[in-house]
Design a protein around this motif. Sequence first.
Motif, PDB file in Angstrom:
ATOM      1  N   SER A  62      -2.746 -38.011 -23.529  1.00 43.45           N
ATOM      2  CA  SER A  62      -2.363 -39.290 -23.461  1.00 43.45           C
ATOM      3  C   SER A  62      -2.570 -39.322 -21.516  1.00 43.45           C
ATOM      4  O   SER A  62      -2.919 -39.552 -21.216  1.00 43.45           O
ATOM      5  CB  SER A  62      -1.247 -39.745 -23.423  1.00 43.45           C
ATOM      6  OG  SER A  62      -0.002 -40.810 -23.000  1.00 43.45           O
ATOM      7  N   ILE A  63      -2.237 -37.778 -21.500  1.00 39.49           N
ATOM      8  CA  ILE A  63      -1.831 -37.706 -19.560  1.00 39.49           C
ATOM      9  C   ILE A  63      -3.419 -37.574 -19.295  1.00 39.49           C
ATOM     10  O   ILE A  63      -3.017 -37.667 -18.112  1.00 39.49           O
ATOM     11  CB  ILE A  63      -0.880 -36.503 -19.811  1.00 39.49           C
ATOM     12  CG1 ILE A  63       0.681 -36.794 -19.876  1.00 39.49           C
ATOM     13  CG2 ILE A  63      -0.962 -36.094 -17.908  1.00 39.49           C
ATOM     14  CD1 ILE A  63       0.817 -35.196 -20.158  1.00 39.49           C
ATOM     15  N   LEU A  64      -3.887 -36.375 -20.377  1.00 38.20           N
ATOM     16  CA  LEU A  64      -5.653 -36.550 -19.505  1.00 38.20           C
ATOM     17  C   LEU A  64      -6.250 -37.892 -19.372  1.00 38.20           C
ATOM     18  O   LEU A  64      -6.472 -37.812 -18.555  1.00 38.20           O
ATOM     19  CB  LEU A  64      -6.045 -35.718 -20.329  1.00 38.20           C
ATOM     20  CG  LEU A  64      -5.528 -33.553 -20.139  1.00 38.20           C
ATOM     21  CD1 LEU A  64      -6.130 -32.972 -21.242  1.00 38.20           C
ATOM     22  CD2 LEU A  64      -5.571 -33.867 -19.533  1.00 38.20           C
ATOM     23  N   CYS A  65      -6.225 -38.514 -19.958  1.00 37.86           N
ATOM     24  CA  CYS A  65      -6.713 -39.709 -20.203  1.00 37.86           C
ATOM     25  C   CYS A  65      -6.375 -40.903 -19.160  1.00 37.86           C
ATOM     26  O   CYS A  65      -7.162 -41.543 -18.050  1.00 37.86           O
ATOM     27  CB  CYS A  65      -6.577 -41.040 -21.760  1.00 37.86           C
ATOM     28  SG  CYS A  65      -7.556 -42.281 -21.629  1.00 37.86           S
ATOM     29  N   THR A  66      -5.229 -40.142 -19.061  1.00 32.63           N
ATOM     30  CA  THR A  66      -4.638 -41.615 -17.548  1.00 32.63           C
ATOM     31  C   THR A  66      -4.771 -41.375 -16.103  1.00 32.63           C
ATOM     32  O   THR A  66      -5.410 -42.021 -15.692  1.00 32.63           O
ATOM     33  CB  THR A  66      -2.557 -41.187 -18.213  1.00 32.63           C
ATOM     34  OG1 THR A  66      -2.439 -42.031 -18.731  1.00 32.63           O
ATOM     35  CG2 THR A  66      -1.728 -42.286 -16.209  1.00 32.63           C
ATOM     36  N   LEU A  67      -5.073 -39.697 -15.740  1.00 29.32           N
ATOM     37  CA  LEU A  67      -5.931 -38.751 -15.309  1.00 29.32           C
ATOM     38  C   LEU A  67      -7.051 -39.697 -14.741  1.00 29.32           C
ATOM     39  O   LEU A  67      -7.270 -40.311 -13.621  1.00 29.32           O
ATOM     40  CB  LEU A  67      -5.553 -37.380 -14.622  1.00 29.32           C
ATOM     41  CG  LEU A  67      -4.099 -36.836 -14.142  1.00 29.32           C
ATOM     42  CD1 LEU A  67      -4.001 -35.355 -15.088  1.00 29.32           C
ATOM     43  CD2 LEU A  67      -3.410 -37.546 -12.990  1.00 29.32           C
ATOM     44  N   ILE A  68      -8.181 -39.452 -15.832  1.00 25.52           N
ATOM     45  CA  ILE A  68      -9.031 -39.377 -15.575  1.00 25.52           C
ATOM     46  C   ILE A  68      -9.439 -41.391 -15.564  1.00 25.52           C
ATOM     47  O   ILE A  68     -10.569 -42.040 -14.510  1.00 25.52           O
ATOM     48  CB  ILE A  68      -9.936 -39.470 -17.686  1.00 25.52           C
ATOM     49  CG1 ILE A  68     -10.179 -38.171 -16.872  1.00 25.52           C
ATOM     50  CG2 ILE A  68     -10.982 -39.967 -17.100  1.00 25.52           C
ATOM     51  CD1 ILE A  68     -10.323 -37.614 -18.836  1.00 25.52           C
ATOM     52  N   LEU A  69      -8.218 -42.519 -16.087  1.00 26.09           N
ATOM     53  CA  LEU A  69      -8.769 -43.522 -15.727  1.00 26.09           C
ATOM     54  C   LEU A  69      -8.463 -43.991 -14.100  1.00 26.09           C
ATOM     55  O   LEU A  69      -8.727 -44.494 -13.509  1.00 26.09           O
ATOM     56  CB  LEU A  69      -7.711 -44.444 -16.808  1.00 26.09           C
ATOM     57  CG  LEU A  69      -8.101 -44.033 -17.853  1.00 26.09           C
ATOM     58  CD1 LEU A  69      -7.802 -45.315 -18.558  1.00 26.09           C
ATOM     59  CD2 LEU A  69      -9.846 -44.584 -18.293  1.00 26.09           C
ATOM     60  N   LYS A  70      -6.921 -42.832 -13.719  1.00 27.77           N
ATOM     61  CA  LYS A  70      -6.736 -43.565 -12.120  1.00 27.77           C
ATOM     62  C   LYS A  70      -7.374 -42.876 -11.157  1.00 27.77           C
ATOM     63  O   LYS A  70      -7.522 -43.864 -10.150  1.00 27.77           O
ATOM     64  CB  LYS A  70      -6.063 -42.734 -11.908  1.00 27.77           C
ATOM     65  CG  LYS A  70      -4.284 -42.963 -12.927  1.00 27.77           C
ATOM     66  CD  LYS A  70      -4.218 -44.869 -13.193  1.00 27.77           C
ATOM     67  CE  LYS A  70      -3.645 -45.151 -11.167  1.00 27.77           C
ATOM     68  NZ  LYS A  70      -3.238 -46.544 -10.873  1.00 27.77           N
ATOM     69  N   GLU A  71      -8.121 -41.794 -11.345  1.00 26.14           N
ATOM     70  CA  GLU A  71      -9.459 -41.442 -11.075  1.00 26.14           C
ATOM     71  C   GLU A  71     -10.919 -42.230 -10.758  1.00 26.14           C
ATOM     72  O   GLU A  71     -11.701 -42.096  -9.328  1.00 26.14           O
ATOM     73  CB  GLU A  71     -10.072 -40.183 -11.340  1.00 26.14           C
ATOM     74  CG  GLU A  71      -8.929 -38.684 -10.975  1.00 26.14           C
ATOM     75  CD  GLU A  71      -8.771 -37.413 -11.544  1.00 26.14           C
ATOM     76  OE1 GLU A  71      -9.947 -37.501 -11.905  1.00 26.14           O
ATOM     77  OE2 GLU A  71      -8.452 -36.794 -11.000  1.00 26.14           O
TER      78      GLU A  71
END
Length: 219
Positions: free
Chosen positions: A82-91
């Motif tokens: 969940s955390i890694l996916c959030t980072l990817i989408l924000k980037e």
Amino acid sequence: MIKKQFVVIGLGRFGSTICKELFLQGHEVLAIDQLPENIHKVSKYASHVVVADAIDEDALNSLGLRNFDHAIIAIGEKIQPSILCTLILKEMGIKKVWVKAQNEQHEKVLEKIGADRVIHPEKEMGIRIANQLNSERIIDYIELSKEYSIIELVASNKVSSQTIENLDIRAKYGCTLLAIKNGEDINISPSSKDTIYEGDILIVMGQNNDLKRFEVQGL
């Protein structure tokens, strides 16, 4: 209605429900999950379905997610994806990324890495139900913050046939009457001359203490 583009990642009960409702409302929905069986369940309620890993940056980039208006990350019990996916989408630059959190620690991390909204489905529903159980007059409850909320209240015979001007809700209780519902009819931003009748549903916004005072004393 303006048609929007949504991507829903994680198709458990929460994610699949969001996917279905957005699709039925006429929006374009891309549904993503790494389990084919979850994809199959929502295939009728999504514009596009893809089996993909939520933390596979190359796979997400290939789907053109940066063109979507809104992303909902509803990954199940595993916090790290969940955390890694959030980072990817924000980037990627997606405008709004809403994420389901498992607990308060998860929420704090999501907020720090830029999630636009953190959702606690069980907590939020629990609060709404508890407030409905607490009072026979409360039909629904939406928490805006720790201090402010919106509630739906049933008008009693105490206020029946009175105008909003006579009740003077804002001055007496510090609350704002947003709308009045009567059956299928809804009066948005009612005027001071509008009349309230017993059984009407009043949609009221205010500080929690003021709302409680209005519920007990005003109705």
